[in-house]
Design a protein around this motif. Sequence first.
Motif, mmCIF file in Angstrom:
data_model
loop_
_atom_site.group_PDB
_atom_site.id
_atom_site.type_symbol
_atom_site.label_atom_id
_atom_site.label_comp_id
_atom_site.label_asym_id
_atom_site.label_seq_id
_atom_site.Cartn_x
_atom_site.Cartn_y
_atom_site.Cartn_z
ATOM 1 N N ASP A 72 0.866 -1.180 0.000
ATOM 2 C CA ASP A 72 0.000 0.000 0.000
ATOM 3 C C ASP A 72 0.898 1.223 0.000
ATOM 4 N N VAL A 73 0.945 1.874 -1.148
ATOM 5 C CA VAL A 73 1.881 2.985 -1.329
ATOM 6 C C VAL A 73 1.510 4.180 -0.450
ATOM 7 N N SER A 74 0.245 4.233 0.007
ATOM 8 C CA SER A 74 -0.169 5.374 0.829
ATOM 9 C C SER A 74 0.099 5.128 2.315
ATOM 10 N N ASP A 75 0.528 3.911 2.671
ATOM 11 C CA ASP A 75 0.807 3.588 4.062
ATOM 12 C C ASP A 75 2.162 4.191 4.452
ATOM 13 N N ILE A 76 2.163 5.012 5.506
ATOM 14 C CA ILE A 76 3.397 5.718 5.907
ATOM 15 C C ILE A 76 4.526 4.727 6.206
ATOM 16 N N TYR A 77 4.159 3.584 6.780
ATOM 17 C CA TYR A 77 5.155 2.565 7.142
ATOM 18 C C TYR A 77 5.939 2.120 5.906
ATOM 19 N N PHE A 78 5.220 1.749 4.856
ATOM 20 C CA PHE A 78 5.884 1.256 3.644
ATOM 21 C C PHE A 78 6.561 2.385 2.881
ATOM 22 N N ALA A 79 5.974 3.579 2.938
ATOM 23 C CA ALA A 79 6.574 4.726 2.252
ATOM 24 C C ALA A 79 7.951 5.043 2.850
ATOM 25 N N SER A 80 8.075 4.927 4.175
ATOM 26 C CA SER A 80 9.361 5.194 4.835
ATOM 27 C C SER A 80 10.412 4.160 4.436
#
Length: 333
Positions: A72-80
Amino acid sequence: MEKQTITIYDVAREADVSMATVSRVVNGNPNVKPATRKKVLEVIDRLDYRPNAVARGLASKKTTTVGVIIPDVSDIYFASLARGIDDVATMYKYNIILANSDENNQKEVQVLNTLLAKQVDGLIYMGHSISDAIRAEFARSKTPIVLAGSIDPDEQVGSVNIDYVAAVKDATLKLIKNGNEKVAFICGNLEFPINSKYRLRGYKDALNEAGIPYDESLIFETEYSYSAGEALFGKVQAIGATAAVVSDDELAVGVLNAAVDAGVNIPTDFEIVTSNNTKLTEMVRPKMTSISQPLYDMGAVGMRLLTKMMNKEEIDDKTILLPYSIVDRQSTK
């Protein structure tokens, strides 16, 4: 008129040099006279020549491209995590193709095959679980693969994580030491090994150490969303829990806000420890205590591990655990 593709041949002809010379200039090879380099660069600029990465890849059998599958590209966790991957990729001159899998098993396989068809040199996979279908694709593929923030319980694939068992154990013991006998464990799908084999084990280890019997009714399995957390708090309160360890920040914010809306004082009457220490933990009031994972580093170390695998370098350990900590804020006493 359609813009014609400018080739290395056009640049060589215009600059009156060999194609090998143009190639040396483009690839930053020092064995070119400064005057020649200047002349070639001026032609490249004038013709707006862009080296064809695919053609370069065909010549070297490498596309210098890495595929990154993110749930999920909008999830802050994965974006970081993705930031860390991208910075190291840039350093080693790899391009990234980012693909969103929507945490859907069918789509994950489809996305994986699309990236492999693009001849990527390596893959970084992030996701809450590895389905059997995806594992079969990993095994079939000759492409090096690294997991970032994803667990492979069989340790067949290289991975970079924190010690989730120890982290959740520490978080749970913290709440027990604060006087909470009934600590709820709120997590995502228990079919995911990261929840069942790691986080839940840490929770059970803490109860065991504190001499508190394990109570199935304190385990809440739900989806990772704000609304799920909000909907859940009533049930958590009804069972008599006075604290919770939550495995996702957005979910934890839902629990926290529902508690505050119900007039519950945090942390006096109810304490919360969340798991990812994304910026959400500091955007809510009270700010949330959290397990802190070095997300950027996990991405960076994952990418570095992948570059070693792609270059067939010696690797000491494919399963890398980075240090975590617990950041104290206002949602715990």
